[in-house]
Design an enzyme around this catalytic site. Structure first.
Site, PDB file in Angstrom:
ATOM      1  N   SER A 192      -5.708   3.627 -12.042  1.00  0.00           N
ATOM      2  CA  SER A 192      -4.951   4.231 -10.936  1.00  0.00           C
ATOM      3  C   SER A 192      -5.615   5.516 -10.467  1.00  0.00           C
ATOM      4  CB  SER A 192      -3.509   4.529 -11.377  1.00  0.00           C
ATOM      5  OG  SER A 192      -2.835   3.367 -11.777  1.00  0.00           O
ATOM      6  N   GLY A 206      -6.063   3.564  -1.032  1.00  0.00           N
ATOM      7  CA  GLY A 206      -4.762   4.083  -0.674  1.00  0.00           C
ATOM      8  C   GLY A 206      -3.635   3.189  -1.144  1.00  0.00           C
ATOM      9  N   GLU A 236      -7.249  -1.663   6.574  1.00  0.00           N
ATOM     10  CA  GLU A 236      -8.121  -2.222   5.547  1.00  0.00           C
ATOM     11  C   GLU A 236      -8.190  -3.735   5.720  1.00  0.00           C
ATOM     12  OE1 GLU A 236      -7.379  -0.982   1.575  1.00  0.00           O
ATOM     13  OE2 GLU A 236      -7.798   1.129   1.980  1.00  0.00           O
ATOM     14  N   HIS A 290     -14.671  -6.739  -6.411  1.00  0.00           N
ATOM     15  CA  HIS A 290     -14.792  -5.870  -5.239  1.00  0.00           C
ATOM     16  C   HIS A 290     -16.196  -6.005  -4.665  1.00  0.00           C
ATOM     17  CE1 HIS A 290     -14.588  -2.442  -2.580  1.00  0.00           C
ATOM     18  NE2 HIS A 290     -13.293  -2.387  -2.815  1.00  0.00           N
ATOM     19  N   ARG A 319     -11.467  -9.845   0.418  1.00  0.00           N
ATOM     20  CA  ARG A 319     -12.440  -9.401  -0.570  1.00  0.00           C
ATOM     21  C   ARG A 319     -13.214 -10.550  -1.215  1.00  0.00           C
ATOM     22  NH1 ARG A 319      -9.146  -4.659  -3.854  1.00  0.00           N
ATOM     23  NH2 ARG A 319      -9.411  -3.048  -2.278  1.00  0.00           N
ATOM     24  N   HIS A 338     -13.017  -6.023 -10.412  1.00  0.00           N
ATOM     25  CA  HIS A 338     -12.207  -4.902  -9.937  1.00  0.00           C
ATOM     26  C   HIS A 338     -10.728  -5.002 -10.296  1.00  0.00           C
ATOM     27  CE1 HIS A 338     -10.953  -1.581  -7.474  1.00  0.00           C
ATOM     28  NE2 HIS A 338     -10.263  -2.348  -6.649  1.00  0.00           N
ATOM     29  N   GLU A 374      -0.731  -3.686 -13.221  1.00  0.00           N
ATOM     30  CA  GLU A 374      -1.756  -4.727 -13.261  1.00  0.00           C
ATOM     31  C   GLU A 374      -1.604  -5.648 -14.465  1.00  0.00           C
ATOM     32  OE1 GLU A 374      -6.630  -5.148 -12.829  1.00  0.00           O
ATOM     33  OE2 GLU A 374      -5.689  -3.167 -12.698  1.00  0.00           O
ATOM     34  N   ARG A 383      -5.341 -10.450  -4.355  1.00  0.00           N
ATOM     35  CA  ARG A 383      -4.546  -9.276  -3.973  1.00  0.00           C
ATOM     36  C   ARG A 383      -4.958  -8.738  -2.611  1.00  0.00           C
ATOM     37  NH1 ARG A 383      -5.339  -3.589  -4.517  1.00  0.00           N
ATOM     38  NH2 ARG A 383      -7.396  -4.007  -5.404  1.00  0.00           N
ATOM     39  N   LEU A 389      -1.293  -0.167  -5.949  1.00  0.00           N
ATOM     40  CA  LEU A 389      -0.560   1.078  -6.198  1.00  0.00           C
ATOM     41  C   LEU A 389       0.891   0.944  -5.763  1.00  0.00           C
ATOM     42  CD1 LEU A 389      -3.099   3.903  -5.180  1.00  0.00           C
ATOM     43  CD2 LEU A 389      -2.328   3.324  -7.476  1.00  0.00           C
TER      44      LEU A 389
END
Length: 548
Positions: free
Chosen positions: A42, A48, A112, A228, A274, A339, A363, A374, A380
């Site tokens: 985290s 963000g 994003e 990632h 991703r 990631h 997670e 995801r 977050l």
């Protein structure tokens, strides 16, 4: 370390910290941090936290984007709960003092990948750190919360008759101690260290998933690991994550010829999901590079105005400057890295696991929010939204315990045992990166499964393993030499990495299709009959019913 607590929270990232703050302040709470506070995934989160707080956005749009990214395996009820409670949780963080960036008097929002609207709140490019710092300060100010750091949970303690969770064994200050707790909450984060290339910190060794599995908990979708696309790839440098937000602000992914090659694989180019971008890089390097293990592509920030780069990405500037890269004038060498783990311990909307009085959040849990892939910056948010549910848990009485003999025995770890464990610890991530990374196939998976089973057998035969596994609850262990504590921690983490390596490999072999974060080169297409979850419990793999 107290003998009894009302609630034991294992893990001090965003999920564990926020959940701890939401537990009623009349209860005695113990918070275990594996390292110093603020060493967690985290804390490393850059991009963000997503929330539909703009008038031009809505929870319905956020819901649709999340389901689309999840490739058919999101649980709609869980996603609806996430997006409906996002704005309230953002308000809570702002009221606590998290300093999100602003545009005038409004919260600044960025776009994003795979989001249909700008909805990602940020604090420059260190959003996770801003959140964790604020939450840590709040936790340290609470009289009912005791923080133990560094402390590592080794196993769960189940009642021998009711099989309810009643605590855990914990390594702390040179001793292994059994702690009774009326409720145990696992918030240990992910398992990226099972891979040789990862953006995760060293503490991310899958501890919660591993100890819950060994206690008999139901797990789900462990084959789905997000790689990632853009981690810094530079000799000697850690795989520092270059945030998705960089591409959201306009950076280009290019090959050595300057070509924006991702458009050859997806019409959205750099802003594709991703898994698509990671596979595009992997495939492109397979065609163009001589050594794919060390090869890279380039992330070019020069299309973004320099002032915007300085404002939004100061930490990325600092890290790249440390390695001699000026991102204002030259592209960053990048390649994919492990990631985020979409799978985990199965939980419901109240964070219950299949083991009574054991909860899981963040997670380490499989809430159903992320599905097979995801959506950026939902992690977050999941930590906070589901962490808030801890305000509503009920505190049961302890089950009676009979014949509990409390004693202390000593333990010494020979240097040759330490060396064997260290070698194994280095071998596991290399095997996993080669066998269960971005692209997988049956023959390679089967070979890796066989190798991991050999390593597990060797590990089980170590006298240290046999002694530790034979110790009954109530028997505390004192290390003969305090300097043996890192070696015992290395033993525990290696044990957990072996466990999750086998779980990931067998789950990847079990799912004979490609979907989201799981790609099989021998089964490259999505198969409608596999729009189901992979379930694992006590060594048995199965498929969920459709829609469950």
């Amino acid at each position: 370390m107290p003998a009894e607590l009302d609630v034991l929270v294992v893990g001090a990232g965003a999920a564990g910290l926020y959940a701890t703050l939401c537990i009623p302040d009349t209860w005695r709470v113990g918070l275990l941090s594996k390292d110093t506070l603020q060493v967690s995934a985290s804390d490393w989160a850059q991009g963000g936290i997503a929330a539909a707080v703009d008038p031009n956005d809505s929870p319905e749009l956020h819901f649709a984007d999340t389901l689309r990214a999840g490739a058919g395996l999101c649980e709609p009820e869980a996603v609806q709960f996430l997006v409906d409670n996002a704005a309230t949780c953002i308000k809570s963080l702002v009221n606590m003092g998290v300093g999100f960036d602003r545009s005038g008097d409004k919260l600044a929002l960025t776009l994003e990948a795979a989001h249909s609207r700008p909805r990602v709140l940020h604090a420059a490019d260190t959003t996770g750190r801003a959140m964790v710092s604020t939450l840590t300060e709040q936790v340290l100010g609470r009289e009912n919360i005791e923080v133990f750091a560094p402390a590592l949970a080794l196993s769960l303690w189940l009642h021998p008759e009711t099989h309810r969770c009643q605590g855990a064994s914990v390594l702390y200050q040179g001793e292994i101690t059994w702690i009774r707790a009326k409720v145990v909450v696992l918030a240990t984060g992910g398992g990226g260290q099972v891979y040789a290339q990862t953006t995760n910190p060293a503490v991310s060794t899958g501890d919660g998933v591993a100890i819950a599995y060994r206690a008999g908990a139901l797990l789900r979708d462990l084959e789905f690991f997000q790689f990632h696309p853009t981690a810094l790839t530079y000799p000697g440098a850690p795989r520092f994550l270059i945030s998705e937000a960089v591409r959201g602000e306009g950076a280009h992914l290019v090959d050595s010829q300057g070509k924006r090659f991702v458009f050859d694989y997806h019409p959205a180019g750099e802003l594709a999901p991703r898994d698509v971008v990671s596979r595009a890089i992997f495939s492109h390097l397979q065609k163009t590079a001589t050594d794919i293990a060390t090869a890279n592509v380039w992330l070019d920030l020069r299309p973004i105005p320099p002032d915007k780069i300085r404002q939004r990405f100061p930490n990325i500037i600092r890290v790249c400057q440390h390695w001699g890269i000026d991102i204002l004038t030259e592209p960053i060498p990048v390649a994919p890295a492990a990631h985020y783990w979409m799978g985990g311990i199965v939980t419901d909307l109240m964070n219950h696991t299949s083991i009574s009085r054991l909860y899981a959040i963040g997670e380490t849990a499989s809430t159903g929010v992320h599905g097979a892939n995801r959506l950026a910056s939902n992690s977050l948010l999941e930590c906070i939204v589901f962490g808030a549910r801890l305000s509503q848990i009920e505190l049961p009485d302890f089950d009676p315990v009979s014949n509990l003999q409390v004693e202390t025995v000593s333990l010494e770890i020979p240097i040759e045992v330490q060396d064997k464990i260290s070698v194994l610890r280095q071998q596991i991530p290399r095997l996993m990166w080669q066998s269960a990374g971005i692209s997988r196939e049956k023959e390679v998976l089967d070979q890796a499964i066989a190798q991991v089973e050999i390593w597990q057998s060797e590990f089980e035969q170590l006298p240290l393993t046999q002694k530790l596994q034979a110790i009954a609850p109530g028997t505390n262990i004192k290390l003969t030499a305090l300097e043996d504590e890192p070696a015992l921690r290395n033993w525990a983490e290696t044990y957990n990495l072996l466990t999750i390596a086998q779980l990931i490999l067998k789950s990847a072999e079990f799912r004979i299709e490609s979907r989201g974060g799981h790609y099989r080169s021998d089964f490259p297409q999505v198969q409608s009959e596999w729009e189901v979850h992979t379930l694992v419990e006590k060594g048995e793999w199965s498929r969920s019913s459709r829609g469950k």
